[in-house]
Design a protein around this motif. Structure first.
Motif, PDB file in Angstrom:
ATOM      1  N   ALA A  50     -10.157  -2.604   7.050  1.00 30.16           N
ATOM      2  CA  ALA A  50     -10.921  -2.249   8.018  1.00 30.16           C
ATOM      3  C   ALA A  50     -10.355  -1.397   8.974  1.00 30.16           C
ATOM      4  N   SER A  51      -9.215  -1.434   9.503  1.00 22.80           N
ATOM      5  CA  SER A  51      -8.389  -0.663  10.323  1.00 22.80           C
ATOM      6  C   SER A  51      -7.811   0.325   9.826  1.00 22.80           C
ATOM      7  N   LEU A  52      -7.632   0.271   8.429  1.00 24.88           N
ATOM      8  CA  LEU A  52      -6.828   1.433   7.608  1.00 24.88           C
ATOM      9  C   LEU A  52      -7.985   2.317   7.402  1.00 24.88           C
ATOM     10  N   LEU A  53      -9.138   1.948   7.145  1.00 23.99           N
ATOM     11  CA  LEU A  53     -10.293   2.834   7.139  1.00 23.99           C
ATOM     12  C   LEU A  53     -10.548   3.628   7.983  1.00 23.99           C
ATOM     13  N   ASP A 103      -0.504   9.365   0.617  1.00 23.18           N
ATOM     14  CA  ASP A 103       0.709   8.692   0.748  1.00 23.18           C
ATOM     15  C   ASP A 103       0.729   7.364   1.870  1.00 23.18           C
ATOM     16  N   THR A 104      -0.709   7.024   2.287  1.00 24.14           N
ATOM     17  CA  THR A 104      -0.707   5.979   3.006  1.00 24.14           C
ATOM     18  C   THR A 104      -1.322   4.867   2.416  1.00 24.14           C
ATOM     19  N   LEU A 105      -2.525   5.388   1.554  1.00 22.40           N
ATOM     20  CA  LEU A 105      -3.270   4.353   0.831  1.00 22.40           C
ATOM     21  C   LEU A 105      -2.841   3.944  -0.495  1.00 22.40           C
ATOM     22  N   VAL A 106      -2.196   4.526  -1.082  1.00 26.59           N
ATOM     23  CA  VAL A 106      -1.632   4.378  -2.540  1.00 26.59           C
ATOM     24  C   VAL A 106      -0.732   3.006  -2.159  1.00 26.59           C
ATOM     25  N   PRO A 107       0.385   3.013  -1.369  1.00 29.84           N
ATOM     26  CA  PRO A 107       1.328   1.949  -1.208  1.00 29.84           C
ATOM     27  C   PRO A 107       0.368   0.761  -0.666  1.00 29.84           C
ATOM     28  N   ALA A 108      -0.557   1.026   0.302  1.00 30.22           N
ATOM     29  CA  ALA A 108      -1.279  -0.073   0.722  1.00 30.22           C
ATOM     30  C   ALA A 108      -1.916  -0.659  -0.420  1.00 30.22           C
ATOM     31  N   ILE A 109      -2.601  -0.124  -1.174  1.00 30.50           N
ATOM     32  CA  ILE A 109      -3.492  -0.728  -2.544  1.00 30.50           C
ATOM     33  C   ILE A 109      -2.519  -1.295  -3.239  1.00 30.50           C
ATOM     34  N   ARG A 110      -1.150  -0.822  -3.332  1.00 30.90           N
ATOM     35  CA  ARG A 110      -0.399  -1.317  -4.306  1.00 30.90           C
ATOM     36  C   ARG A 110       0.267  -2.691  -3.839  1.00 30.90           C
ATOM     37  N   LYS A 111       0.466  -2.736  -2.517  1.00 30.70           N
ATOM     38  CA  LYS A 111       1.037  -3.793  -2.032  1.00 30.70           C
ATOM     39  C   LYS A 111       0.109  -5.109  -1.681  1.00 30.70           C
ATOM     40  N   ALA A 112      -1.012  -4.980  -1.597  1.00 31.94           N
ATOM     41  CA  ALA A 112      -2.044  -5.822  -1.635  1.00 31.94           C
ATOM     42  C   ALA A 112      -2.162  -6.560  -2.746  1.00 31.94           C
ATOM     43  N   ASN A 113      -2.312  -5.683  -4.015  1.00 33.82           N
ATOM     44  CA  ASN A 113      -2.520  -6.201  -5.161  1.00 33.82           C
ATOM     45  C   ASN A 113      -1.375  -6.795  -5.771  1.00 33.82           C
ATOM     46  N   GLN A 114      -0.046  -6.564  -5.459  1.00 32.46           N
ATOM     47  CA  GLN A 114       1.011  -7.325  -5.747  1.00 32.46           C
ATOM     48  C   GLN A 114       1.072  -8.471  -4.960  1.00 32.46           C
ATOM     49  N   ASP A 117     -10.561  11.139  -1.419  1.00 30.68           N
ATOM     50  CA  ASP A 117     -11.906  10.439  -1.306  1.00 30.68           C
ATOM     51  C   ASP A 117     -12.099   9.182  -2.342  1.00 30.68           C
ATOM     52  N   PHE A 118     -11.462   9.201  -3.423  1.00 31.06           N
ATOM     53  CA  PHE A 118     -11.555   8.161  -4.084  1.00 31.06           C
ATOM     54  C   PHE A 118     -10.818   6.847  -3.660  1.00 31.06           C
ATOM     55  N   LEU A 119      -9.568   7.147  -3.031  1.00 31.57           N
ATOM     56  CA  LEU A 119      -8.734   6.029  -2.414  1.00 31.57           C
ATOM     57  C   LEU A 119      -9.679   5.649  -1.107  1.00 31.57           C
ATOM     58  N   LEU A 120      -9.909   6.602  -0.488  1.00 32.09           N
ATOM     59  CA  LEU A 120     -10.835   6.078   0.785  1.00 32.09           C
ATOM     60  C   LEU A 120     -12.279   5.169   0.291  1.00 32.09           C
ATOM     61  N   GLY A 163      -5.718  14.893 -12.179  1.00 29.72           N
ATOM     62  CA  GLY A 163      -4.297  14.637 -12.664  1.00 29.72           C
ATOM     63  C   GLY A 163      -3.555  13.383 -11.785  1.00 29.72           C
ATOM     64  N   ALA A 164      -3.825  13.576 -10.595  1.00 34.72           N
ATOM     65  CA  ALA A 164      -3.212  12.661  -9.693  1.00 34.72           C
ATOM     66  C   ALA A 164      -3.944  11.337  -9.825  1.00 34.72           C
ATOM     67  N   LEU A 165      -5.351  11.264  -9.961  1.00 29.57           N
ATOM     68  CA  LEU A 165      -6.005  10.143 -10.152  1.00 29.57           C
ATOM     69  C   LEU A 165      -5.527   9.224 -11.579  1.00 29.57           C
ATOM     70  N   ARG A 166      -5.341  10.186 -12.823  1.00 26.32           N
ATOM     71  CA  ARG A 166      -4.760   9.488 -13.965  1.00 26.32           C
ATOM     72  C   ARG A 166      -3.722   8.875 -13.667  1.00 26.32           C
ATOM     73  N   LYS A 167      -2.721   9.581 -12.799  1.00 24.49           N
ATOM     74  CA  LYS A 167      -1.320   9.011 -12.663  1.00 24.49           C
ATOM     75  C   LYS A 167      -1.291   7.678 -11.942  1.00 24.49           C
ATOM     76  N   PHE A 168      -2.221   7.943 -10.674  1.00 22.04           N
ATOM     77  CA  PHE A 168      -2.471   6.473 -10.164  1.00 22.04           C
ATOM     78  C   PHE A 168      -2.886   5.437 -10.990  1.00 22.04           C
ATOM     79  N   LEU A 169      -3.749   5.762 -11.881  1.00 23.68           N
ATOM     80  CA  LEU A 169      -4.159   4.346 -12.740  1.00 23.68           C
ATOM     81  C   LEU A 169      -3.341   4.047 -13.812  1.00 23.68           C
ATOM     82  N   MET A 170      -2.506   5.224 -14.294  1.00 25.29           N
ATOM     83  CA  MET A 170      -1.437   4.932 -15.258  1.00 25.29           C
ATOM     84  C   MET A 170      -0.240   3.867 -14.755  1.00 25.29           C
TER      85      MET A 170
END
Length: 303
Positions: free
Chosen positions: A122-125, A139-150, A102-105, A178-185
């Motif tokens: 928009a299409s990803l959402l 598994d879909t949103l974490v790589p998408a956010i990472r790629k866009a920021n990079q 939900d946080f990633l969404l 714990g997953a949220l913390r790992k994502f932020l770390m």
């Protein structure tokens, strides 16, 4: 003095969209050191992998939302900061945030709104909003956010209010936290969290919790007598109430009496200044009763 002052409103101080950046900046007292600390950390860490996650703790009405707005204003006004950071601000009440997915969404939904030129959000959402498998969403949103920021060489500043409520009552599974913390770390994800909460909670103070010793924690204290009266003075200045400012020496003793009743709560102080600007100052007891009348609808609305 700022140009084109707008009329004061007790609502604006705790509804970020109802005050202009100029208005916010002009009436701010007692919080500048907190703002400067955050901005200094952001400037120091711009372009670096290390992240300075911050959490502001304060009772309701202490100006937490106001402080987040000040930080957002300063980032948008500073080309150097705006070139490195993009603010992703969650709604004040993020009641739909019940899991890491939900946080990633929530991040993607906000990006779709504030960055329409990045058409993929928009299409990803749309594709992920109806997905029932949280693992697939992650598994879909974490790589998408990472790629866009990079790709854009930026860090997302995730502004999240009521962190204590979300971490203890909304997201109940510690593995999700714990997953949220790992994502932020993970520095390659490019996300920094600036949050607020009304009080300490186990997630901050217990060594067994994922977010123990994670944040730079700062406390928002009550305004001092001097700061409280300065806030009233600046609010009257912004409203161009020269008639009341000319009688400041007569108003001051009554303001001190009201300060002792309100205890230096910034929200109550702004509401008080709004009453004064409209009604002038009557007897202290009557003014305090009017203040209570103003507070009741606010809390009813919150409930």
């Amino acid at each position: 003095m700022p140009e084109n002052p707008e009329s004061t409103s007790q609502v604006g101080f705790y509804r970020a969209g109802l005050m202009s950046p100029e208005h916010r900046r002009f009436v701010t007292v007692g919080r500048r050191h907190l703002l400067d600390d955050v901005l200094e950390a952001l400037k120091k860490n711009a372009g670096r992998t290390g992240k300075h996650h911050a959490l502001f703790i304060g009772l309701r009405g202490m100006g937490k939302t106001h402080l987040l707005s000040l930080i957002e204003d300063e980032i948008e006004a500073d080309p150097a900061l705006a070139g490195h950071y993009l603010v992703v601000r969650f709604p004040e009440e993020s009641l739909r945030t019940l899991s890491f997915a939900d946080f990633l969404l929530g991040i993607v939904e906000i990006l779709a709104a504030i960055r329409p030129e990045e058409t993929g959000w928009a299409s990803l959402l749309q594709a992920m909003r109806g997905e029932e498998d949280d693992a697939k969403i992650v598994d879909t949103l974490v790589p998408a956010i990472r790629k866009a920021n990079q790709q854009h060489e930026r860090t997302l500043i995730l502004m999240l209010e009521n962190v204590g409520e979300i971490f203890t009552r909304q997201i109940r599974d510690k593995r999700e936290i714990g997953a949220l913390r790992k994502f932020l770390m993970e520095s390659k994800n490019g996300c920094l969290l600036i949050g607020t909460t009304t009080a300490n909670f186990d997630g901050l103070t217990s060594v067994d919790e994922p977010f123990y010793d994670f944040f730079d924690v700062q406390h928002l204290d009550h305004l001092t007598e001097e700061e409280s009266t300065a806030l009233v003075y600046r609010s009257l200045e912004w409203a161009k109430r020269e008639d009341l400012l000319a009688k400041w020496d007569d108003l001051y003793p009554k303001l001190i009496a009201l300060y002792r009743m309100t205890g230096g709560n910034p929200r109550l102080t702004v509401m008080l200044s709004d009453l004064i600007s409209k009604d002038s100052v009557v007897e202290v007891r009557d003014q305090f009763r009017r203040l209570l009348d103003q507070i009741t609808p606010f809390f009813q609305d919150r409930l």
